[in-house]
Design a protein around this motif. Structure first.
Motif, mmCIF file in Angstrom:
data_model
loop_
_atom_site.group_PDB
_atom_site.id
_atom_site.type_symbol
_atom_site.label_atom_id
_atom_site.label_comp_id
_atom_site.label_asym_id
_atom_site.label_seq_id
_atom_site.Cartn_x
_atom_site.Cartn_y
_atom_site.Cartn_z
ATOM 1 N N ILE A 344 0.842 -1.288 -0.140
ATOM 2 C CA ILE A 344 -0.101 0.066 0.081
ATOM 3 C C ILE A 344 1.022 1.236 0.003
ATOM 4 O O ILE A 344 0.609 2.224 -0.812
ATOM 5 N N ALA A 366 -6.672 7.915 0.015
ATOM 6 C CA ALA A 366 -7.205 6.792 0.645
ATOM 7 C C ALA A 366 -8.601 6.482 -0.081
ATOM 8 O O ALA A 366 -8.965 5.359 0.028
ATOM 9 N N MET A 371 -9.856 2.946 1.580
ATOM 10 C CA MET A 371 -9.001 2.822 2.771
ATOM 11 C C MET A 371 -9.439 4.197 3.912
ATOM 12 O O MET A 371 -9.928 5.090 3.333
ATOM 13 N N LEU A 376 -4.491 4.941 6.945
ATOM 14 C CA LEU A 376 -3.628 4.835 5.930
ATOM 15 C C LEU A 376 -2.569 5.868 6.371
ATOM 16 O O LEU A 376 -1.326 5.629 6.013
#
Length: 450
Positions: A344, A366, A371, A376
């Protein structure tokens, strides 16, 4: 290059064939047909790059042949020859995509020039196709790597994965801890991917991804995709959900046969690796799944099975079992979670570097990754040792320094290109980071060219 000569005069066919076969500038494979119908039989059984055809022939003339080629063989070029200067012929020929329209008698230089030009176009087209295939392959690997760690696959890029009935994941690793001979970890696992992709491709659509000290191999069955043939077991209805209680005995037997087939292929694949790379390997094989979104789960299953395969006296390939899944290997979960975080962060940084000119924010990143921004931001700082905003500023200043090495670029232009709408604010941040203003930095580079 394969050239097909079509003419009802045997002298013309023979003369052109001898001319092209003796061409010192190229190596041509030449076929000949006495009319369009005979040419069709060759076109339907062999790959032909260039057709050189007379227009007036019995059975099927050159224009009819050209129309067939334009409709069914779009990668084949056509050149028409005729002894009749007829504009109607030429107009029809152009409509059928004919590359050249030559009037007999034709000089040696003319025909060789036409064939040479066709060869150059063919080579250029093949190079472009190769580049496109490589780009698509690399993009497919990137998308699957993202999906591996739970990131969504954009719907508009799903075409890169052909339809399939089920898939499994095979995680492959060296059985020992030390690398053999002069191999590096990267080179030996790159070789593993090449060997296993080629080995599995006749049986399934196969993609290999290099991981840390391992290779993850996804093979999707029941597809006639680019890298694999349709699977012989496609009619079993196997979905890979071997733990379902409502399946009939015949379905369970079919799935068991299906799984056993690919387990045997995996064992044979490892034997091939050992023979070619002179090293021992082991592998963990997941269960079969029917939805691509289950890839993270399949990967976790393969890691659990691989961990067992590394134990002393274990079989070279260990299949994941339902009991293993129910008891969720905590070590495999932690390994997958750790790899997911690193992936990520890597994706976020790649996007930041590629889009410095945009108004980037942690929330935007994000949202794109589906996410939570707080999560994040936390994993970003844990992994990078600094926050998203700090990293973004550092990347922008780094890029600004590269741009300022060109003394013809204005400071305000650099400011815009790295995402600062206010040049004064850009100058302030730049001096804080570098110690001098952008103007001073640029002047210094001008006085001290590299």
């Amino acid at each position: 290059m394969h050239v097909l000569i079509v003419d009802d005069e045997s002298f013309v066919r023979r003369s052109l064939a001898e001319l092209l076969e003796r061409d010192p500038a190229a190596c041509h494979s030449v076929s000949a047909a006495e009319n369009g119908l005979a040419a069709l039989q060759i076109l339907q059984t062999r790959e032909v790059d260039l057709v050189i055809s007379d227009i007036r022939m019995p059975g099927m003339d050159g224009l009819e042949l050209a129309r067939y080629i334009s409709e069914h063989e779009p990668d084949t070029e056509t050149v028409l020859l005729t002894g009749h200067q007829d504009f109607v012929y030429a107009r029809q020929a152009l409509r059928y995509g004919v590359r050249e329209y030559l009037v007999k008698p034709i000089s040696v230089e003319s025909i060789l020039g036409v064939v040479s030009a066709a060869g150059e176009r063919l080579q250029s087209r093949r190079q472009e196709q190769q580049v496109l295939r490589l780009r698509e392959k690399n993009l497919r690997r990137k998308l699957l790597t993202d999906l591996l760690y739970g990131m969504p696959l954009p719907f508009f890029e799903r075409h890169l994965i052909p339809p399939f009935s089920s898939f499994a994941v095979l995680s492959v690793s060296l059985r020992g801890v030390s690398l053999p001979g002069s191999w590096s970890e990267q080179s030996i696992y790159a070789a593993v991917i090449n060997i296993l992709e080629e080995y599995f491709s006749p049986h399934a659509f196969t993609v290999g991804i290099q991981e840390e000290q391992a290779v993850m191999l996804l093979f999707a069955t029941g597809t006639a995709g680019e890298n694999g043939a349709a699977d012989d077991y496609d009619d079993t209805g196997a979905s890979g959900d071997t733990g379902a209680a409502d399946k009939s005995g015949s379905t369970l037997k079919a799935e068991a046969d299906f799984t056993r087939c690919y387990h045997e292929l995996a064992v044979q694949g490892l034997e091939k690796l050992t023979a070619l790379l002179k090293s021992l390997f082991c592998a963990g094989m997941s269960g079969f799944h029917s939805e691509l979104e289950a890839l993270p789960e399949a990967y976790r299953e393969s890691l659990e099975a691989l961990r067992l395969a590394k134990l002393p006296e274990a079989a070279p390939v260990v299949r994941h079992s339902g009991a293993c899944a129910a008891g969720a290997d905590a070590a495999a979960d932690e390994e997958l979670h750790s790899k997911a975080k690193r992936r990520i962060i890597s994706v976020v940084i790649d996007r930041m570097e590629a889009r410095l000119q945009e108004n980037l924010s942690l929330k935007l990143m994000a949202d794109e990754l589906y996410m939570n921004p707080t999560y994040l931001g936390r994993i970003f700082k844990e992994d990078m040792g600094e926050g998203f905003s700090s990293m973004l500023t550092r990347l922008r200043i780094k890029r600004a320094k590269e741009l300022l090495e060109d003394v013809t670029v204005k400071v305000y232009e650099v400011s815009e290109r790295v995402g600062f709408r206010d040049p004064a604010y850009f100058s302030l941040l730049f001096k804080k980071a570098v110690g001098v203003t952008p103007q001073e930095y640029q002047k210094h580079n001008n006085r001290n060219p590299r």
